[in-house]
Design an enzyme around this catalytic site. Structure first.
Site, short mmCIF file in Angstrom:
data_model
loop_
_atom_site.label_atom_id
_atom_site.label_comp_id
_atom_site.label_asym_id
_atom_site.label_seq_id
_atom_site.Cartn_x
_atom_site.Cartn_y
_atom_site.Cartn_z
N ARG A 20 0.81 -1.22 0.00
CA ARG A 20 0.00 0.00 0.00
C ARG A 20 0.85 1.28 0.00
O ARG A 20 0.34 2.36 -0.23
CB ARG A 20 -0.95 -0.01 1.21
CG ARG A 20 -2.09 -0.99 1.05
CD ARG A 20 -2.81 -1.26 2.36
NE ARG A 20 -2.09 -2.23 3.19
CZ ARG A 20 -2.48 -2.62 4.41
NH1 ARG A 20 -3.56 -2.10 4.95
NH2 ARG A 20 -1.78 -3.51 5.09
N ASN A 243 0.78 1.96 6.89
CA ASN A 243 0.61 1.11 5.72
C ASN A 243 0.55 1.90 4.42
O ASN A 243 0.64 1.32 3.35
CB ASN A 243 -0.65 0.26 5.87
CG ASN A 243 -0.56 -0.67 7.07
OD1 ASN A 243 0.33 -1.51 7.14
ND2 ASN A 243 -1.44 -0.48 8.03
C1 UD1 Z 1 -1.06 -6.68 11.45
C2 UD1 Z 1 -1.95 -7.60 12.31
C3 UD1 Z 1 -3.19 -6.83 12.74
C4 UD1 Z 1 -2.77 -5.58 13.49
C5 UD1 Z 1 -1.81 -4.73 12.67
C6 UD1 Z 1 -1.24 -3.62 13.52
C7 UD1 Z 1 -1.59 -9.86 11.48
C8 UD1 Z 1 -2.16 -10.99 10.67
N1 UD1 Z 1 -2.33 -8.76 11.54
O1 UD1 Z 1 -1.84 -6.37 10.30
O2 UD1 Z 1 -3.99 -7.67 13.58
O3 UD1 Z 1 -3.94 -4.85 13.84
O4 UD1 Z 1 -0.69 -5.52 12.20
O5 UD1 Z 1 -0.48 -2.74 12.74
O6 UD1 Z 1 -0.54 -10.00 12.07
N2 UD1 Z 1 5.53 -8.86 7.78
C9 UD1 Z 1 6.55 -9.76 7.61
N3 UD1 Z 1 6.34 -10.87 6.84
C10 UD1 Z 1 5.14 -11.13 6.26
C11 UD1 Z 1 4.10 -10.20 6.44
C12 UD1 Z 1 4.31 -9.09 7.21
O7 UD1 Z 1 7.65 -9.58 8.13
O8 UD1 Z 1 5.04 -12.17 5.60
C13 UD1 Z 1 5.78 -7.67 8.59
C14 UD1 Z 1 5.58 -6.38 7.83
O9 UD1 Z 1 6.80 -5.93 7.28
C15 UD1 Z 1 5.10 -5.42 8.91
C16 UD1 Z 1 4.42 -6.34 9.90
O10 UD1 Z 1 4.85 -7.65 9.64
O11 UD1 Z 1 6.16 -4.76 9.55
C17 UD1 Z 1 2.91 -6.26 9.80
O12 UD1 Z 1 2.51 -6.64 8.51
P1 UD1 Z 1 1.30 -5.93 7.77
O13 UD1 Z 1 1.12 -6.59 6.46
O14 UD1 Z 1 1.45 -4.47 7.80
O15 UD1 Z 1 0.11 -6.38 8.73
P2 UD1 Z 1 -1.24 -5.60 8.98
O16 UD1 Z 1 -2.16 -5.89 7.86
O17 UD1 Z 1 -0.95 -4.19 9.30
MG MG Z 2 0.68 -3.00 9.06
#
Ligand code: UD1
Ligand code: MG
Length: 477
Positions: A20, A243
């Site tokens: 995003r 995001n």
């Molecule tokens: C996540 C939470 C959500 C919470 C929110 C808070 C989950 C499933 N959801 O959602 O409940 O309200 O954060 O901000 O956890 N990342 C990785 N590897 C991956 C995917 C993500 O390292 O495969 C990291 C991203 O770089 C990021 C963090 O994890 O720093 C969160 O990922 P993101 O995709 O932003 O999750 P949200 O949809 O925000």
């Molecule tokens: Mg996030």
């Protein structure tokens, strides 16, 4: 208290693509107050006494690891690669083999895109976990869109602390009734390490996004009768995730407002706290005034009574008491810092580059550039001048349009100007060159040799007038 009472591992998730953001740069490297978001999170973790900090990288891993290398070197920090990125649960699974084996170990998990978490808040969550509970950092938001909702026993849309926590449901998987829940998961949890390992091994990707959700461990904990508790941050700003560019800008403004308020409490007079940006550290004395639109970077000190005009950009500088910077000055110090002496007057439109050291009551006027040069007390360069690699004595007057020619195309050379020298307008001082004390240099001179003290030196063609000279006439067509 710095060290945790329990063996502590910290996992920071920073592998996601950040779709995003619509950017080629990995999301966690986008900056807030001049530092990558991930650097803020690591900084907050530095004081927790973890045995190890595991940073999960994947998307743009080389870039992320290189950017964090200096900070990482000072901490027990290791990078763990997640390839491909199959969700937050999958991310923590990559760290699982590296977590401590101690029976009472705690793992604190944070998102790299939630940059303003405070050390105290993380510590309180670790205390709430106490090696046996699953502790979630949650917050009530007016607009919970995009966050995982905290589902509790009873009416799921009920306000305030409901009943027992049953699980977390992601926005994309939530029923309309669950979407109304305003208590959200902030992306920070503390879990007993041994139980976490077990829960992680059972995650599936059976959900709307086809991802392994870390948040699914909560329902597992509940099913095992592990106590799931919630702790809250002191302020909402700590847990706002980024995001999108709009969220990044919103968080930046909130952070800047918070910094501005802190400085105003110390007495700083800001013309408009909404038009102030600090990307580093700012120390202020008494009765300091800063007009609108200024940007401070690196380490800046403003002494008592300093006045900064509108739209100045100031990086790494010490501005001594009583000095004034008029509008649109650009100060760009390196680590050693630019120095502006007491009572000095700079600008408008002045540029001070690395190594500029201005003594007391020095005047630097419009469109004057100073680099790697020392100006002693009372020296003046008021208009359109360049002083590079120069040592300028007390009370020197450096005329409009005059420059030091410090670069011969291969090497830089110094110009030394003694006290009380008067350099007229439009002079070129070809370095290396020395102007003796009290020398006067006639306007328009190009000096390739030293000028003796106390004398007038003129180095330009003598003026001639030709009597009877006629202008050329246009030839008849
Ligand atoms: C996540 C939470 C959500 C919470 C929110 C808070 C989950 C499933 N959801 O959602 O409940 O309200 O954060 O901000 O956890 N990342 C990785 N590897 C991956 C995917 C993500 O390292 O495969 C990291 C991203 O770089 C990021 C963090 O994890 O720093 C969160 O990922 P993101 O995709 O932003 O999750 P949200 O949809 O925000
Ligand atoms: Mg996030």
């Amino acid at each position: 208290m710095t060290a945790s009472a329990y063996p502590l591992d910290i996992v920071i998730m920073a592998a996601g693509k950040g779709t995003r953001m619509k950017s080629a740069r990995p999301k966690v490297l986008h900056t807030l107050a001049g530092r990558p978001m991930l650097a803020h999170v690591i900084q907050a973790c530095a004081g927790l006494g973890a045995r190890r900090i595991h940073v999960i990288t994947g998307h743009g891993a080389e870039q992320v690891e290189a950017a964090m290398a200096p900070q990482a070197a000072a901490l027990p920090l290791q990078f763990v690669r997640q390839e491909p990125q199959l969700g937050t649960g999958h991310a923590v699974q990559q760290a699982a083999p590296h977590l401590a084996d101690d029976a009472d170990g705690i793992t604190l998990i944070l998102n790299g895109d939630t940059p303003l978490i405070r050390t105290e808040t993380a510590r309180a969550l670790i205390e709430a976990c106490a090696g046996k509970n699953l502790a979630l950092l949650t917050v009530h938001l007016d607009d919970p869109t995009g966050y995982g909702r905290i589902v509790r026993v009873g009416d799921s849309a009920r306000e305030g602390e409901g009943g027992r926590i049953l699980g977390i449901v992601e926005q994309k998987d939530a029923h309309p009734r669950q979407l109304a829940i305003r208590e959200v998961y902030t992306g920070v949890m503390a879990a007993p390490t041994a139980a976490l390992r077990r829960w992680l091994s059972r995650l599936t990707n059976d959900n709307a996004q086809g991802e392994y959700y870390l948040t699914d461990v909560v329902a597992q904990a509940e099913a095992e009768r592990t106590h799931v508790c919630a702790a809250h941050p002191a302020s909402e700003i700590e847990v706002l995730g980024v995001n999108s560019p709009a969220q990044l800008a919103d968080l930046e403004r909130r952070l800047q407002r918070q910094q501005a308020e802190g400085l105003m409490e110390q007495g700083l007079r800001l013309a408009d706290p909404a038009r102030f940006d600090l990307r580093g550290e700012l120390q202020v004395g008494r009765d300091v005034e800063v007009d609108v639109g200024c940007v401070f970077e690196g380490r800046v000190e403003l002494g008592d009574g300093v006045r900064i005009g509108p739209y100045c950009v100031i990086r790494n500088a010490r501005i001594a008491a009583g000095a004034t910077l008029h509008a649109y000055c650009h100060i760009e110090g390196d680590a050693a810092g630019v120095e502006v002496g007491p009572g000095a007057i700079v600008g408008p439109y002045a540029r001070l580059r690395p190594g500029a050291k201005l003594g007391a009551d020095v005047h630097i006027g419009n469109f004057v550039e100073v680099k790697n040069s020392t100006l002693a007390a009372g020296a003046k360069a008021n208009h359109l001048a360049y002083l590079g690699d120069a040592t300028v004595g007390e009370r020197v007057n450096f005329g409009a349009g005059s420059i030091t020619a410090n670069y011969d195309g291969a090497n830089k050379h110094r110009t030394v100007i003694g006290a009380d020298v008067h350099v007229g307008s439009n002079c070129v001082l070809i370095a290396p060159v020395t102007l003796g004390e009290g020398a006067t240099i006639g306007g328009g001179s190009t000096l390739a040799k030293d000028a003796p003290a106390g004398q007038l030196t003129v180095a330009r063609a003598r003026q001639v007038s030709l009597p009877g000279w006629k202008r050329p006439q246009k030839k008849p067509a």
